[in-house]
Design an enzyme around this catalytic site. Structure first.
Site, PDB file in Angstrom:
ATOM      1  N   GLY A   1      -1.335   1.218  -4.922  1.00 36.46           N
ATOM      2  CA  GLY A   1      -2.638   0.655  -4.597  1.00 36.46           C
ATOM      3  C   GLY A   1      -3.754   1.384  -5.315  1.00 36.46           C
ATOM      4  O   GLY A   1      -3.790   2.613  -5.298  1.00 36.46           O
TER       5      GLY A   1
ATOM      6  N   ASP B   1      10.601  -7.959 -19.575  1.00 35.34           N
ATOM      7  CA  ASP B   1       9.659  -7.618 -18.520  1.00 35.34           C
ATOM      8  C   ASP B   1      10.411  -7.512 -17.202  1.00 35.34           C
ATOM      9  O   ASP B   1      11.518  -8.049 -17.063  1.00 35.34           O
ATOM     10  CB  ASP B   1       8.556  -8.677 -18.407  1.00 35.34           C
ATOM     11  CG  ASP B   1       7.245  -8.102 -17.873  1.00 35.34           C
ATOM     12  OD1 ASP B   1       7.264  -6.957 -17.373  1.00 35.34           O
ATOM     13  OD2 ASP B   1       6.217  -8.785 -17.954  1.00 35.34           O
ATOM     14  N   ASP B   2       9.801  -6.807 -16.230  1.00 36.37           N
ATOM     15  CA  ASP B   2      10.464  -6.669 -14.931  1.00 36.37           C
ATOM     16  C   ASP B   2      10.461  -7.988 -14.169  1.00 36.37           C
ATOM     17  O   ASP B   2      11.386  -8.315 -13.438  1.00 36.37           O
ATOM     18  CB  ASP B   2       9.801  -5.565 -14.098  1.00 36.37           C
ATOM     19  CG  ASP B   2       8.296  -5.703 -14.055  1.00 36.37           C
ATOM     20  OD1 ASP B   2       7.808  -6.657 -13.430  1.00 36.37           O
ATOM     21  OD2 ASP B   2       7.607  -4.857 -14.650  1.00 36.37           O
TER      22      ASP B   2
ATOM     23  N   TYR C   1       9.917  -3.958  -9.067  1.00 40.18           N
ATOM     24  CA  TYR C   1       8.620  -3.652  -9.679  1.00 40.18           C
ATOM     25  C   TYR C   1       7.796  -2.605  -8.940  1.00 40.18           C
ATOM     26  O   TYR C   1       7.220  -1.721  -9.558  1.00 40.18           O
ATOM     27  CB  TYR C   1       7.805  -4.950  -9.776  1.00 40.18           C
ATOM     28  CG  TYR C   1       6.378  -4.763 -10.244  1.00 40.18           C
ATOM     29  CD1 TYR C   1       6.075  -4.669 -11.600  1.00 40.18           C
ATOM     30  CD2 TYR C   1       5.318  -4.677  -9.338  1.00 40.18           C
ATOM     31  CE1 TYR C   1       4.766  -4.500 -12.040  1.00 40.18           C
ATOM     32  CE2 TYR C   1       4.010  -4.509  -9.761  1.00 40.18           C
ATOM     33  CZ  TYR C   1       3.734  -4.417 -11.108  1.00 40.18           C
ATOM     34  OH  TYR C   1       2.454  -4.241 -11.541  1.00 40.18           O
TER      35      TYR C   1
ATOM     36  N   ASN D   1       1.100  -0.270   5.835  1.00 35.00           N
ATOM     37  CA  ASN D   1       1.603  -0.924   4.635  1.00 35.00           C
ATOM     38  C   ASN D   1       2.360  -2.159   5.072  1.00 35.00           C
ATOM     39  O   ASN D   1       3.335  -2.064   5.806  1.00 35.00           O
ATOM     40  CB  ASN D   1       2.521   0.027   3.860  1.00 35.00           C
ATOM     41  CG  ASN D   1       3.187  -0.654   2.669  1.00 35.00           C
ATOM     42  OD1 ASN D   1       2.635  -1.573   2.083  1.00 35.00           O
ATOM     43  ND2 ASN D   1       4.382  -0.204   2.313  1.00 35.00           N
ATOM     44  N   GLY D   2       1.906  -3.325   4.630  1.00 30.16           N
ATOM     45  CA  GLY D   2       2.581  -4.563   5.001  1.00 30.16           C
ATOM     46  C   GLY D   2       1.599  -5.672   5.268  1.00 30.16           C
ATOM     47  O   GLY D   2       0.434  -5.612   4.878  1.00 30.16           O
TER      48      GLY D   2
ATOM     49  N   CYS E   1       0.862  -1.173   0.000  1.00 26.63           N
ATOM     50  CA  CYS E   1       0.000   0.000   0.000  1.00 26.63           C
ATOM     51  C   CYS E   1       0.900   1.224   0.000  1.00 26.63           C
ATOM     52  O   CYS E   1       2.114   1.121   0.185  1.00 26.63           O
ATOM     53  CB  CYS E   1      -0.918   0.023   1.224  1.00 26.63           C
ATOM     54  SG  CYS E   1      -2.056  -1.379   1.321  1.00 26.63           S
TER      55      CYS E   1
END
Length: 508
Positions: free
Chosen positions: A28, A363-364, A255, A102-103, A2
């Site tokens: 998010g 791609d990443d 990413y 966040n987590g 987040c």
């Protein structure tokens, strides 16, 4: 994953928080929320959707005050459909506290039982963030013992939170009438930084939120550290963990984070350039450069890696896909069918860049493989003669338990498969992956070129989704199974999911 932000200022903060959340929108897209504090009263607005859709002028007018916080939500636990599980969360005692997180807590199930049976606190949602809020509230209540709140009481409470809570967490909480509290888990898995502007202190998940709101990045919070900013803007800080070590999530650099952010002393952009450099060496060992006509990135995160790879191999770099910016990132869309349907809505191939050519797509990372399979087919439909695929990250083989929505082995295309089996499933002519050690070396090397001084305190990275090593050291197969059962889900959004919640204020 987040995005969170908190501000204490000598001026209204609603616009600052809104602007910062826009800069963190990539973290998010499921829901957004803001709480502001005026005197001892909280004003909240939160809803499902992106920032620009959740907040209108009437909502912003209803968010007065010089202190506040906000979050953009990407659900990793709980009910993805429930608007009540959008953050911030609120509890009225002690003092009144709102929190954004966040987590992902790995012991939320045990904590929930402990809160009910021992702490006598009620949890009303499936969100681990509400669990974390109530643990914090209980510990603040214990540390103050009915006395006025002081910074030392706050730090005592955070120290006890660290002892009870397991997993990853970066937290910002507003305590009514007192100020803003921020802290980071003892392993520093999820990011948090602090910056200043004249008359303003801001804490946020990424430095881009500070810089984009005219704040100067001061530093990253250390793992286990707590920062308390009182309503006058005075900053107090203290290390609250017994044995902190800095092991940031490596997927942030691969990413999740914006390329213009600097996290724990490492430039995200430089890290991705370095990943392209090490990936180039892997490509040479698999596909001779003379067999590749053009290098094409899969937007957006892979561009720096693809550019660096093309330059080192002496190959043309072209933009072969046009991205519809009004479709969300497929990785963070809940539901396999929604992701699959959105790939061709999100990307469109430029046929002239593919027709008759051997193309190397970069791609990443490759997580579920669904998007990669669709993109390889798009390249063939556009006329590519051969389609090679390269991933700037290693195979994602293990569940992530620290806040990224890929906890089931069955969803990971690389789990239990060889590279050749993955290649056949995706449908490309050759598949090249980064190796784990090369990835770690590339990202570590980016510290020396970061905008701020290198963070020599980094002891390692959480690369658990690549190497299966969980840095907290307490994850078992039973834990992974339980976390899988708590993945985002729930009833249809049109159903009656109403719960008791702090409601959004109705417009006047």
């Amino acid at each position: 994953m987040c995005g969170i932000v908190g501000v204490v200022s000598n001026a209204p903060v609603n616009q600052l928080i809104y602007d910062a959340l826009l800069l963190l929108q990539h973290r998010g897209q499921d829901a957004a929320g803001i709480v502001t504090q005026l005197d001892r009263k909280f004003f909240m607005h939160k809803a499902k959707g992106m920032v620009r859709d959740v907040f209108r002028t009437r909502n912003m007018r209803g968010l007065p005050g010089n202190c506040g916080l906000g979050q953009v939500r990407y659900p990793t636990a709980g009910n993805a459909y429930s608007e009540e599980e959008a953050q911030p969360f609120y509890v009225n005692a002690p003092f009144g506290i709102v929190l954004v997180h966040n987590g992902n807590l790995t012991n939320a199930h045990a904590l929930k039982a402990e809160l009910f049976n021992t702490d006598h606190r009620h949890i009303n949602t499936e969100s681990d963030s509400e669990v974390l809020l109530n643990v914090l509230a209980h510990e603040i209540e214990k540390s103050t013992r009915g006395l006025p709140l002081s910074p030392i009481d706050v730090f005592t409470a955070v120290r006890n939170v660290h002892r009870r809570v397991k997993g990853s967490y970066a937290v910002i909480a507003s305590i009514a009438g007192h100020g803003l509290l921020a802290f980071r888990d003892p392993y520093g898995i999820r990011p948090m930084c602090i910056g200043r502007a004249p008359g303003s202190v801001m804490l946020a998940s990424e430095s881009v939120a500070l810089e984009g709101t005219m704040h100067t990045l001061e530093r990253n919070l250390a793992p286990g550290e707590a920062v308390f900013v009182d309503l006058e803007g005075n900053v107090h800080s203290q290390q609250c963990a017994d044995a902190p070590t800095l092991n940031p999530c490596i997927f942030e650099y691969v990413y999740l984070a914006r390329p213009d952010s600097v996290m724990d002393g490492i430039s995200v952009y430089q890290a991705r350039l370095n990943l392209g450099e090490t990936l180039a060496k892997r490509v040479i060992s698999t596909v001779p450069p003379q067999d590749i006509d053009v290098v094409i990135p899969i937007p957006e995160s892979s561009r720096p890696s693809a550019m660096q790879l093309a330059q080192l191999l002496g190959l043309p770099y072209r933009e072969g896909f046009v991205k519809n910016r009004y479709v969300g990132r497929t990785f963070i869309m809940p539901g396999h069918e929604v992701r699959k349907k959105s790939v061709r809505q999100k990307l469109n191939a430029i046929a002239s860049e593919f027709k008759g050519r051997n193309v190397l797509l970069v791609d990443d990372s490759i997580v579920r493989g669904t998007t990669s399979k669709e993109i390889v087919q798009m390249a063939r439909d556009a006329g590519a003669r051969k389609v090679y695929m390269a991933s700037a990250a290693p195979p994602v083989r293990f569940p992530n338990v620290y806040g990224i929505d890929m906890p089931t082995k069955d969803e990971l295309v690389a789990h239990g498969r060889t590279v050749e089996q993955i290649r056949e499933l995706i449908g490309c002519d050759a598949l090249i992956y980064q190796d784990v050690d090369g990835m770690k070396r590339a990202i570590w090397a980016a510290a020396s070129t970061a905008a701020d001084s290198p963070n020599t305190a980094i002891t390692g990275f959480d690369a658990s989704c690549f190497d299966g090593v969980y840095v907290t050291g307490d994850i078992t197969s039973d834990d992974i199974q339980r976390l899988n059962e708590g993945r985002p889900g729930g009833q249809d959004p049109d159903g009656d999911n109403s719960r008791l919640a702090l409601p959004n204020a109705e417009p006047a």
